[in-house]
Scaffold this motif. Structure first.
Motif, PDB file in Angstrom:
ATOM      1  N   SER A 152       0.794  -1.227   0.000  1.00 22.93           N
ATOM      2  CA  SER A 152       0.000   0.000   0.000  1.00 22.93           C
ATOM      3  C   SER A 152       0.824   1.273   0.000  1.00 22.93           C
ATOM      4  O   SER A 152       0.405   2.292  -0.556  1.00 22.93           O
ATOM      5  N   THR A 155       4.021   3.052  -4.717  1.00 27.69           N
ATOM      6  CA  THR A 155       3.157   3.439  -5.821  1.00 27.69           C
ATOM      7  C   THR A 155       2.790   2.217  -6.651  1.00 27.69           C
ATOM      8  O   THR A 155       3.401   1.139  -6.526  1.00 27.69           O
ATOM      9  N   ASP A 203      -2.892   5.605 -15.634  1.00 24.80           N
ATOM     10  CA  ASP A 203      -3.062   6.932 -15.029  1.00 24.80           C
ATOM     11  C   ASP A 203      -2.936   6.886 -13.512  1.00 24.80           C
ATOM     12  O   ASP A 203      -2.909   7.923 -12.848  1.00 24.80           O
ATOM     13  N   LYS A 204      -2.846   5.670 -12.954  1.00 28.03           N
ATOM     14  CA  LYS A 204      -2.669   5.499 -11.508  1.00 28.03           C
ATOM     15  C   LYS A 204      -1.229   5.143 -11.144  1.00 28.03           C
ATOM     16  O   LYS A 204      -0.936   4.871  -9.975  1.00 28.03           O
ATOM     17  N   ASP A 207       0.195   6.830  -8.191  1.00 28.87           N
ATOM     18  CA  ASP A 207      -0.607   6.810  -6.965  1.00 28.87           C
ATOM     19  C   ASP A 207      -0.146   5.685  -6.043  1.00 28.87           C
ATOM     20  O   ASP A 207       0.353   4.651  -6.500  1.00 28.87           O
ATOM     21  N   TYR A 208      -0.354   5.883  -4.755  1.00 30.92           N
ATOM     22  CA  TYR A 208      -0.078   4.797  -3.821  1.00 30.92           C
ATOM     23  C   TYR A 208      -1.072   3.661  -4.049  1.00 30.92           C
ATOM     24  O   TYR A 208      -2.261   3.900  -4.272  1.00 30.92           O
ATOM     25  N   SER A 211      -4.400   3.531  -2.284  1.00 32.33           N
ATOM     26  CA  SER A 211      -5.500   4.420  -2.646  1.00 32.33           C
ATOM     27  C   SER A 211      -6.433   3.796  -3.679  1.00 32.33           C
ATOM     28  O   SER A 211      -7.482   4.364  -3.998  1.00 32.33           O
ATOM     29  N   LEU A 212      -6.076   2.621  -4.213  1.00 29.20           N
ATOM     30  CA  LEU A 212      -6.893   1.980  -5.236  1.00 29.20           C
ATOM     31  C   LEU A 212      -8.129   1.334  -4.617  1.00 29.20           C
ATOM     32  O   LEU A 212      -8.137   0.938  -3.441  1.00 29.20           O
TER      33      LEU A 212
END
Length: 338
Positions: A152, A155, A203-204, A207-208, A211-212
């Motif tokens: 988590s 990224t 596009d993620k 992101d961490y 956060s998904l």
């Protein structure tokens, strides 16, 4: 400034675009994602399976995974007792059964995450008995988990790069020499971004992973498995806890893996998904394999119906309308009262 009007003074508005339909249920999602095999390997695998007698322990024309006499006990309880199982190369095989049937435990044994009391199993003719999970993955057989294992606090891209094999920079002394691993890292990053784009997660990338959404984590775990270029991928309940719209995407990806020549073995509780996308179905109950065969044949097999619904012998587990979650809940409630 006002827009010019037509000579007759009337105005015209552009029609609103029609939104794409969203599946209302897992049934709709499974049906929408289902398609016939497209690659030569997948078509051949299904054709060969059509000639196989649907009996427990049936020999497959081109078995990639073979297990014999695999037994796992916990205290006085036997969780797995599989006499013989063969998995056909290039096909989608579903492993189904009620809760507590031993499906995930069997997965754990085959992939080196647990140790049986007895048994032998081989992958592409090579024994995997006693091999760790890491060594099994290096052989080309990788798995995902029912509860996703994404890190988590890293990224999405970092999660992908962790799965990239043969990185020279993982060796202590070479890690101090960037020229030995920079090229590998660049190639791995390009490959990771390409795979993420396939799963619509590019596009993620920054992101961490924490956060998904649950469904996106399932996609990430499947994508991460592909970083190792597996020959066979084993999915443990890939559709569990995923909303119907994303289920359609997941099922489509599973079939795409088969069409690219991979062998897929997946555990799943949702019979709709099993019926619509699998080429062969194996059924476990109380640790044993009680039936196997094509989806339509298995769904009406007496032993399978008994395992799922007890006394409801006239039930067709392949009937999508019957397998509405509310109807299943009612049947199970009735069974508990018997």
């Amino acid at each position: 400034m006002s827009a010019d009007l037509p000579a007759d003074g009337t105005t015209h508005t552009m029609p609103e675009p029609t939104p794409e339909p969203t599946p209302d249920s897992v049934v709709d999602a499974a049906a929408a994602a289902a398609h016939e095999p497209t690659s030569e390997t997948a078509v051949e695998a299904r054709s060969e399976l059509a000639q196989v007698e649907p009996v427990v322990g049936a020999a497959k024309p081109d078995a990639i995974l073979v297990a014999d006499d695999v037994v796992r006990r916990f205290g006085g309880m036997t969780a797995v007792d599989v006499e013989h199982l063969e998995v056909q190369r290039g096909a989608i095989t579903a492993l189904i059964g009620p809760n507590g049937a031993g499906k995930t435990t069997f997965f754990n044994l085959l992939t080196g995450f647990d140790t049986p009391q007895s048994g032998t199993w081989s992958f592409e003719g090579r024994s995997l008995q006693g091999k760790s999970g890491a060594r099994v993955a290096k052989q080309g057989m990788v798995r995902t988990f029912q509860l996703t294992k994404a890190l988590s606090r890293l990224t999405v891209l970092q999660n992908m790069l962790l799965a990239a094999p043969h990185n020279p920079g993982e060796r202590f002394w070479l890690s101090w020499l960037p020229f030995t691993w920079k090229a590998h890292e660049k190639a791995a990053t390009e490959k990771a971004v390409e795979i993420l784009a396939r799963f619509k997660l590019d596009d993620k990338a920054g992101d961490y992973a924490g956060s998904l959404s649950g469904g996106q984590r399932k996609l990430l775990e499947m994508a991460r498995a592909l970083m190792t270029d597996p020959t066979m991928i084993m999915l443990d309940e890939p559709m569990a806890g995923v909303n119907p719209a994303l289920v359609q995407s997941l099922l489509g990806h599973v079939q795409a893996l088969r069409d690219e020549g991979m062998t897929v073995l997946f555990v799943e509780h949702d019979m709709h998904a099993v019926r619509h996308i699998s080429d062969w179905v194996v059924v476990m109950a109380e640790g044993r394999i009680v039936a196997e065969g094509p989806p339509k044949a298995v769904m009406t097999d007496q032993a399978v119906v008994d395992a799922y619904l007890g006394a409801h012998h006239d039930t067709d587990l392949g009937d999508d309308s019957l397998l509405d979650p509310e109807i299943l809940a009612r049947l199970e409630a009735e069974e508990e009262k018997r």
